[in-house]
Scaffold this active site. Structure first.
Site, PDB file in Angstrom:
ATOM      1  N   LYS A  37      -0.311   0.761 -12.468  1.00  0.00           N
ATOM      2  CA  LYS A  37      -0.440  -0.941 -12.703  1.00  0.00           C
ATOM      3  C   LYS A  37      -1.458  -0.938 -14.106  1.00  0.00           C
ATOM      4  O   LYS A  37      -2.078   0.335 -14.126  1.00  0.00           O
ATOM      5  CB  LYS A  37      -1.876  -1.558 -12.046  1.00  0.00           C
ATOM      6  CG  LYS A  37      -0.457  -1.577 -10.187  1.00  0.00           C
ATOM      7  CD  LYS A  37      -1.846  -2.408  -9.984  1.00  0.00           C
ATOM      8  CE  LYS A  37      -1.375  -3.192  -8.665  1.00  0.00           C
ATOM      9  NZ  LYS A  37      -0.191  -3.851  -8.846  1.00  0.00           N
TER      10      LYS A  37
ATOM     11  N   ARG B  69       4.007  -3.528   1.823  1.00  0.00           N
ATOM     12  CA  ARG B  69       5.357  -3.934   2.364  1.00  0.00           C
ATOM     13  C   ARG B  69       5.448  -2.403   3.817  1.00  0.00           C
ATOM     14  O   ARG B  69       6.138  -2.826   5.002  1.00  0.00           O
ATOM     15  CB  ARG B  69       6.823  -4.328   1.595  1.00  0.00           C
ATOM     16  CG  ARG B  69       7.555  -2.950   0.611  1.00  0.00           C
ATOM     17  CD  ARG B  69       8.302  -3.900  -0.233  1.00  0.00           C
ATOM     18  NE  ARG B  69       7.879  -4.320  -1.188  1.00  0.00           N
ATOM     19  CZ  ARG B  69       8.409  -5.604  -1.937  1.00  0.00           C
ATOM     20  NH1 ARG B  69       9.565  -5.191  -1.935  1.00  0.00           N
ATOM     21  NH2 ARG B  69       7.456  -6.127  -2.624  1.00  0.00           N
TER      22      ARG B  69
END
Length: 494
Positions: free
Chosen positions: A263, A337
């Protein structure tokens, strides 16, 4: 902080000993022959008090009132939403260091939900994080008396609200802690602490057990971190063993760098909040410990860090999930996920009535809904309706999003059964479609809380959402008498 529900007229409230007396004055207030009514009536007549929700008139040592500090507080139409807005507007007075005893009194009979909204708003306004501060002053407020015309009529609502305060503050506390003070191991210890309450059991699995279970997707995310993963299993048994449980699955990424798909540095500190789903599951169980409803609930938390390292999973790697499905990891920053899919597969062993996962999953959901409503995806219309209603009742709203099968087209892979990301368009939906592959035919809902689990900026911190929504949903199951599987299913939502 101790809450007490009392039958208090305005004349009795004037004599009640406290450091701050807050009087909630609704539209159409009808004054009586007492000191507080007289103060409110004169202020309304002079235009110094407005009954619009949140309008505040502070008074000091008024005649005929025991409290030195008094606040006449407009609460609009008196609905739960208006009362919450009003109490939060008085937050600076409530949080003052000199206020240890607060009395919050309704000048008129409260509407349904208003007492609970007031209790929770006091908690929200007065919460102070201190765990990692060396000189922080703890919350000054120690006792809160909530005064109504008929305490007996509001007792059940009040009990729910105080349990929600305990659960929400537990969730906020663990989500707020820095990643080095909320490692997967420490989150596991927080879960074990809940097992001290009657009816709650906890089991914490380590890396070896997770490997034996075949949770290849979960293991892949944890590979880049020196902190060992933990798979946390909580059980609340309030009903007979024949009643199918509700399974809550909370994403527990205790820090998310993005992995190899790292990020940007700006605001990366906020990725300590990426275990907001896990924190909400902890909070729900803390509330269940006080409420003791006649239902069965299982909580599953896959907890780990997502770090870049020589051992870390790489874009393009293919891993095998617990369900046997292979996954091409195109983006290591879509890790939530991956840990959830194995936990969802594990949930099947409990033969659940319903499975609900809660996750700070996608920035796309923040773009779609902002910070007001959580994103709701559901495979079953009845389940969706009940969750929407629970969110409205808890003032913890969500919004239903689509699950059309066509959204899964972008998850196709040339090298595995499924890819972990699709394109940018509809990112929160394609993430939900990925998760849906791992739940089978069990009624399932996914709450994307990326926009609601925490706030940034000057108000930076965890919100404790959606503990309120989930607890209201669970209490609805108890009220219905069982956790029956919903009858209607919907493959597509327009």
């Amino acid at each position: 902080m101790n809450f007490e529900l009392k039958t208090l007229s305005l004349s009795a409230a004037a004599a009640h000993p406290c450091d701050l007396l807050v009087v909630l004055v609704p539209e159409g207030f009808k004054p009586r022959a007492d000191a507080l009514s007289s103060l409110a009536a004169h202020a309304l007549k002079a235009g110094d008090l407005d009954t619009k929700a949140g309008k505040l008139l502070p008074l000091y040592a008024p005649l005929g009132v025991s409290a030195r500090r008094v606040a006449l507080l407009g609460c609009g139409d008196g609905t739960a939403r208006a009362v919450r807005q009003a109490v939060l507007a008085a937050g600076a007075m409530i949080k003052a260091p000199s206020v240890r005893r607060l009395a919050l009194v309704f000048a008129a009979a409260p509407q349904a939900g208003a007492v609970g909204a007031a209790v929770r708003a006091v908690s929200e306004a007065s919460y102070v994080y201190t765990a990692t501060k060396s000189k922080a002053e703890p919350r000054a407020l120690a006792r809160v008396a909530v005064g109504v015309a008929d305490a007996a009529a509001a007792r059940a609502e009040f009990a729910t609200a105080t349990a929600l305060v305990a659960g929400t503050e537990y969730a906020r506390e663990w989500a707020n802690r820095p990643a080095n003070h909320a490692t997967p191991t420490l989150v596991g210890q927080a879960a074990k602490a809940l097992a001290k309450h009657p009816g709650i059991q906890c089991k914490v699995h380590g890396p070896a057990e997770v490997a034996r279970l075949g949770m290849g997707a979960f293991l892949a995310v944890a590979r880049g971190s020196e902190e060992p993963l933990r798979f946390i299993e909580l059980r609340y048994e309030g009903a007979g063993k024949t009643q199918a449980p509700v399974v809550l699955v909370g994403k527990g990424i205790t820090f998310d760098t993005g992995g190899i798909s790292i990020k940007p540095a700006a605001e990366m500190d906020e990725m300590k909040f990426d275990m907001g789903g896990a924190a909400s599951v902890l909070g729900v169980f803390r509330a269940l410990a006080d409420l003791r409803p006649a239902i069965n609930v299982v909580g599953l938390i896959p907890a780990c860090e997502n770090m870049p390292d020589g051992r870390a999973v790489k874009p393009g790697d293919v891993v095998t999930s617990m369900s046997g499905q292979t996954i091409e990891i195109l983006n290591t920053d879509a890790e939530g996920r991956l840990v959830l899919c194995d936990a969802l597969a594990y949930a099947a062993r409990f033969k659940p009535a319903v499975v609900i996962d809660i996750a700070t999953l996608t920035g796309a959901c923040v773009i779609a809904l902002g910070g007001l409503r959580s994103g709701l995806f559901a495979s079953d219309d009845g389940l969706a309706e009940r969750l929407l209603a629970a969110g409205d009742a808890a003032l913890d709203p969500c919004w239903r999003m689509p699950l059309d099968d066509e959204y899964a087209e972008g998850l196709k892979s040339n090298f595995a059964d499924v890819a972990n990301v699709a394109g940018r368009a509809g990112g929160s939906i394609t993430a939900a479609k990925f998760l849906q592959r791992f739940v089978g035919n069990t009624p399932w809902a996914h709450l994307d809380i990326a926009g609601t689990a925490w706030k940034g900026g000057a108000a930076k911190g965890a919100t404790g959402r959606p503990v309120g929504l989930l607890v209201h949903y669970l209490l609805g199951i108890e009220a219905a008498g069982s956790a029956r599987k919903p009858a209607r299913r919907a493959a597509r939502v327009g």
